[in-house]
Design an enzyme around this catalytic site. Structure first.
Site, PDB file in Angstrom:
ATOM      1  N   ASP A  87      25.412  15.805   5.165  1.00  0.00           N
ATOM      2  CA  ASP A  87      24.019  15.298   4.744  1.00  0.00           C
ATOM      3  C   ASP A  87      22.955  16.027   5.669  1.00  0.00           C
ATOM      4  O   ASP A  87      21.847  16.408   5.242  1.00  0.00           O
ATOM      5  CB  ASP A  87      24.003  14.070   4.496  1.00  0.00           C
ATOM      6  CG  ASP A  87      23.138  13.433   3.694  1.00  0.00           C
ATOM      7  OD1 ASP A  87      22.237  14.252   3.243  1.00  0.00           O
ATOM      8  OD2 ASP A  87      23.503  12.611   2.832  1.00  0.00           O
TER       9      ASP A  87
ATOM     10  N   HIS B 295      19.672   5.918   2.332  1.00  0.00           N
ATOM     11  CA  HIS B 295      18.646   6.817   2.938  1.00  0.00           C
ATOM     12  C   HIS B 295      17.630   5.918   3.303  1.00  0.00           C
ATOM     13  O   HIS B 295      17.363   4.663   2.658  1.00  0.00           O
ATOM     14  CB  HIS B 295      18.307   8.140   1.916  1.00  0.00           C
ATOM     15  CG  HIS B 295      19.317   9.044   2.145  1.00  0.00           C
ATOM     16  ND1 HIS B 295      19.170  10.225   2.848  1.00  0.00           N
ATOM     17  CD2 HIS B 295      20.658   9.158   1.595  1.00  0.00           C
ATOM     18  CE1 HIS B 295      20.184  10.866   2.602  1.00  0.00           C
ATOM     19  NE2 HIS B 295      20.931  10.377   1.949  1.00  0.00           N
TER      20      HIS B 295
ATOM     21  N   CYS C  89      19.114  15.330   0.262  1.00  0.00           N
ATOM     22  CA  CYS C  89      19.782  16.193  -0.762  1.00  0.00           C
ATOM     23  C   CYS C  89      18.561  17.277  -0.906  1.00  0.00           C
ATOM     24  O   CYS C  89      17.490  16.650  -1.605  1.00  0.00           O
ATOM     25  CB  CYS C  89      20.247  15.323  -1.668  1.00  0.00           C
ATOM     26  SG  CYS C  89      20.537  16.313  -2.903  1.00  0.00           S
TER      27      CYS C  89
HETATM   28  N1  COA Z   1      32.781  26.101  -3.135  1.00  0.00           N
HETATM   29  C1  COA Z   1      32.182  27.351  -3.121  1.00  0.00           C
HETATM   30  N2  COA Z   1      31.605  28.223  -4.035  1.00  0.00           N
HETATM   31  C2  COA Z   1      31.762  27.769  -5.323  1.00  0.00           C
HETATM   32  C3  COA Z   1      32.168  26.381  -5.531  1.00  0.00           C
HETATM   33  C4  COA Z   1      32.402  25.731  -4.592  1.00  0.00           C
HETATM   34  N3  COA Z   1      32.969  24.353  -4.769  1.00  0.00           N
HETATM   35  N4  COA Z   1      31.988  26.026  -6.927  1.00  0.00           N
HETATM   36  C5  COA Z   1      31.441  27.229  -7.330  1.00  0.00           C
HETATM   37  N5  COA Z   1      31.393  28.287  -6.200  1.00  0.00           N
HETATM   38  C6  COA Z   1      30.748  29.448  -6.611  1.00  0.00           C
HETATM   39  C7  COA Z   1      31.561  30.408  -7.839  1.00  0.00           C
HETATM   40  O1  COA Z   1      32.323  30.950  -7.133  1.00  0.00           O
HETATM   41  C8  COA Z   1      30.215  31.315  -8.168  1.00  0.00           C
HETATM   42  O2  COA Z   1      30.058  32.263  -6.965  1.00  0.00           O
HETATM   43  P1  COA Z   1      29.487  33.829  -7.452  1.00  0.00           P
HETATM   44  O3  COA Z   1      28.152  33.594  -7.836  1.00  0.00           O
HETATM   45  O4  COA Z   1      29.484  34.456  -6.163  1.00  0.00           O
HETATM   46  O5  COA Z   1      30.390  34.165  -8.268  1.00  0.00           O
HETATM   47  C9  COA Z   1      29.094  30.538  -7.968  1.00  0.00           C
HETATM   48  O6  COA Z   1      29.352  29.304  -6.981  1.00  0.00           O
HETATM   49  C10 COA Z   1      28.608  29.821  -9.254  1.00  0.00           C
HETATM   50  O7  COA Z   1      29.739  29.289  -9.983  1.00  0.00           O
HETATM   51  P2  COA Z   1      29.836  28.152 -11.114  1.00  0.00           P
HETATM   52  O8  COA Z   1      31.065  27.670 -11.240  1.00  0.00           O
HETATM   53  O9  COA Z   1      29.113  29.014 -12.094  1.00  0.00           O
HETATM   54  O10 COA Z   1      28.874  27.115 -10.516  1.00  0.00           O
HETATM   55  P3  COA Z   1      27.282  26.751 -11.052  1.00  0.00           P
HETATM   56  O11 COA Z   1      26.430  27.871 -10.864  1.00  0.00           O
HETATM   57  O12 COA Z   1      27.348  26.053 -12.106  1.00  0.00           O
HETATM   58  O13 COA Z   1      26.837  25.717  -9.865  1.00  0.00           O
HETATM   59  C11 COA Z   1      27.847  24.283  -8.101  1.00  0.00           C
HETATM   60  C12 COA Z   1      27.737  24.529  -9.549  1.00  0.00           C
HETATM   61  C13 COA Z   1      28.475  22.953  -8.070  1.00  0.00           C
HETATM   62  C14 COA Z   1      28.722  25.100  -7.417  1.00  0.00           C
HETATM   63  C15 COA Z   1      26.453  24.182  -7.402  1.00  0.00           C
HETATM   64  O14 COA Z   1      25.599  23.615  -8.133  1.00  0.00           O
HETATM   65  C16 COA Z   1      26.597  23.444  -5.916  1.00  0.00           C
HETATM   66  O15 COA Z   1      27.195  24.224  -5.073  1.00  0.00           O
HETATM   67  N6  COA Z   1      25.943  22.485  -5.773  1.00  0.00           N
HETATM   68  C17 COA Z   1      26.000  21.619  -4.554  1.00  0.00           C
HETATM   69  C18 COA Z   1      25.061  20.774  -4.383  1.00  0.00           C
HETATM   70  C19 COA Z   1      24.996  19.943  -3.105  1.00  0.00           C
HETATM   71  O16 COA Z   1      25.658  20.179  -2.278  1.00  0.00           O
HETATM   72  N7  COA Z   1      24.179  19.018  -3.260  1.00  0.00           N
HETATM   73  C20 COA Z   1      23.998  18.163  -1.886  1.00  0.00           C
HETATM   74  C21 COA Z   1      25.087  17.212  -1.874  1.00  0.00           C
HETATM   75  S1  COA Z   1      25.133  15.862  -2.816  1.00  0.00           S
HETATM   76 ZN    ZN Z   2      22.798  11.381   1.326  1.00  0.00          ZN
END
Ligand code: COA
Ligand code: ZN
Length: 313
Positions: free
Chosen positions: A18, A210, A241
């Site tokens: 975080d 938080h 976040c």
């Molecule tokens: N770890 C690493 N890469 C990931 C992944 C994971 N868990 N899930 C998806 N990806 C990659 C895919 O391989 C793809 O890569 P590319 O563009 O190189 O082909 C890309 O991310 C998009 O994949 P997709 O399944 O279409 O995901 P999305 O665009 O709908 O995004 C998340 C969804 C969840 C991957 C994205 O929103 C995210 O990572 N969010 C994290 C937010 C976060 O950490 N917030 C703070 C903590 S609460």
């Molecule tokens: Zn948090």
């Protein structure tokens, strides 16, 4: 002779996830490992060491595979948690040897979409598949925006209960209530805990607060008084976040440990060592920490601790 009864508190350090996710500049992997090591030397036994998410969404944690490999090799006794948003994340970390995940769903549909680009239905489906595909994975459900959302304001108690119910149905019994934007107040915390304890008496409820509005410790005290013994905090009060605009850092680990120690709870965590870790963070990560103890005199030459009354007297 009656004995003084201490309650054991479980603290999960979340600074390496975080905290680091919200730092603007690049942090070298070796610095992350150095800080993780200092946290372990302070007595931290459980840590969210990183997340497995898209590096495009959170570039600060793009080295998560390296961090996981290093931590599992160097610190095999640490209980290493990783935050995952989907099946892909769970699969990657499982293959790397992680056996504890925090799967995140936001109670606010708008924040769930902004944060992980998922509907609730998609997130619930992912949760069920992960639970089924990885039966030996310790699974904690982290519920974001339980106390308020940066996009819609108040979030739905009905949705909160429904999400927990659906997790419960597939055998997930550890739920962490996250105040993602730090707006919870003690009366609200009391109300939500009363309802949850009544509806789900056998669920292990944790709190991840938080401190945006300065009420994180007050809310955790309400938790303590309701029997909550699992808290997530971040060293230095780092945290936030990137998809929740305006949110400040987590409750600081050193501030919670200080409060608990003073009250007579057991943590087995050393405040002087946490403060040493603060110095490393100030040097390499963030010079201006938000925790009270990072800025204050400790007064540790005095003993202000509460005099606990022996049980039964
Ligand atoms: N770890 C690493 N890469 C990931 C992944 C994971 N868990 N899930 C998806 N990806 C990659 C895919 O391989 C793809 O890569 P590319 O563009 O190189 O082909 C890309 O991310 C998009 O994949 P997709 O399944 O279409 O995901 P999305 O665009 O709908 O995004 C998340 C969804 C969840 C991957 C994205 O929103 C995210 O990572 N969010 C994290 C937010 C976060 O950490 N917030 C703070 C903590 S609460
Ligand atoms: Zn948090």
């Amino acid at each position: 002779m009656s004995k003084i009864c201490f309650q054991k508190i479980r603290i999960t350090e979340v600074g390496p996830r975080d905290g680091f996710q919200n730092i603007k500049h690049h942090i070298a992997t070796e610095i992350k490992i150095k800080i993780i090591k200092q946290l372990i030397e302070s007595g931290i036994k459980k840590m969210e060491i990183t997340s497995m998410v898209s590096p495009k969404a959170i570039p600060q944690l793009a080295d998560s595979k390296e961090v996981i490999n290093e931590v599992l090799t160097l610190f095999p006794n640490l209980i290493s948690h990783v935050l995952v948003p989907n099946l892909k994340g769970a699969q990657i970390v499982y293959d790397l040897g992680i056996r504890h995940i925090n799967y995140v769903i936001s109670v606010s549909p708008a924040h769930n979409k902004a944060n992980i680009n998922r509907t609730h239905e998609e997130s619930i489906e992912g949760m069920k598949v992960i639970r089924q595909d990885f039966p030996d994975m310790d699974f904690t459900l982290s519920l974001a925006t339980v106390f308020g959302c940066p996009f819609i304001g108040a979030t739905s108690l009905y949705i909160l209960l429904k999400l927990i119910e659906q997790a419960h149905q597939v055998g997930i019994n550890a739920i962490t209530l996250c105040d993602t934007i730090g707006v919870a107040n003690p009366a609200q915390t009391q109300q939500i805990l009363t309802i949850l304890k009544n509806e789900f008496p056998d669920i292990d409820i944790g709190m991840h607060m938080h401190n945006t509005h300065g009420m994180a410790l007050a809310n955790m005290l309400v938790g303590l008084n309701n029997g909550i013994s699992r808290f997530e905090t971040a060293i230095g009060g780092l945290g936030g976040c990137p998809f929740a605009p305006g949110a400040a850092g987590n409750a600081a680990t050193e501030d919670l440990v200080n409060m608990l120690n003073r009250m007579g709870y057991e943590t087995d965590i050393s405040i002087p060592n946490l403060l040493l870790c603060n110095e490393t963070i100030k040097q390499y990560v963030e010079p201006n920490l938000l925790s009270s103890l990072s800025k204050a005199r400790l007064y540790d030459e005095f003993n202000f601790n509460a005099k606990l009354l022996p049980i039964g007297e």
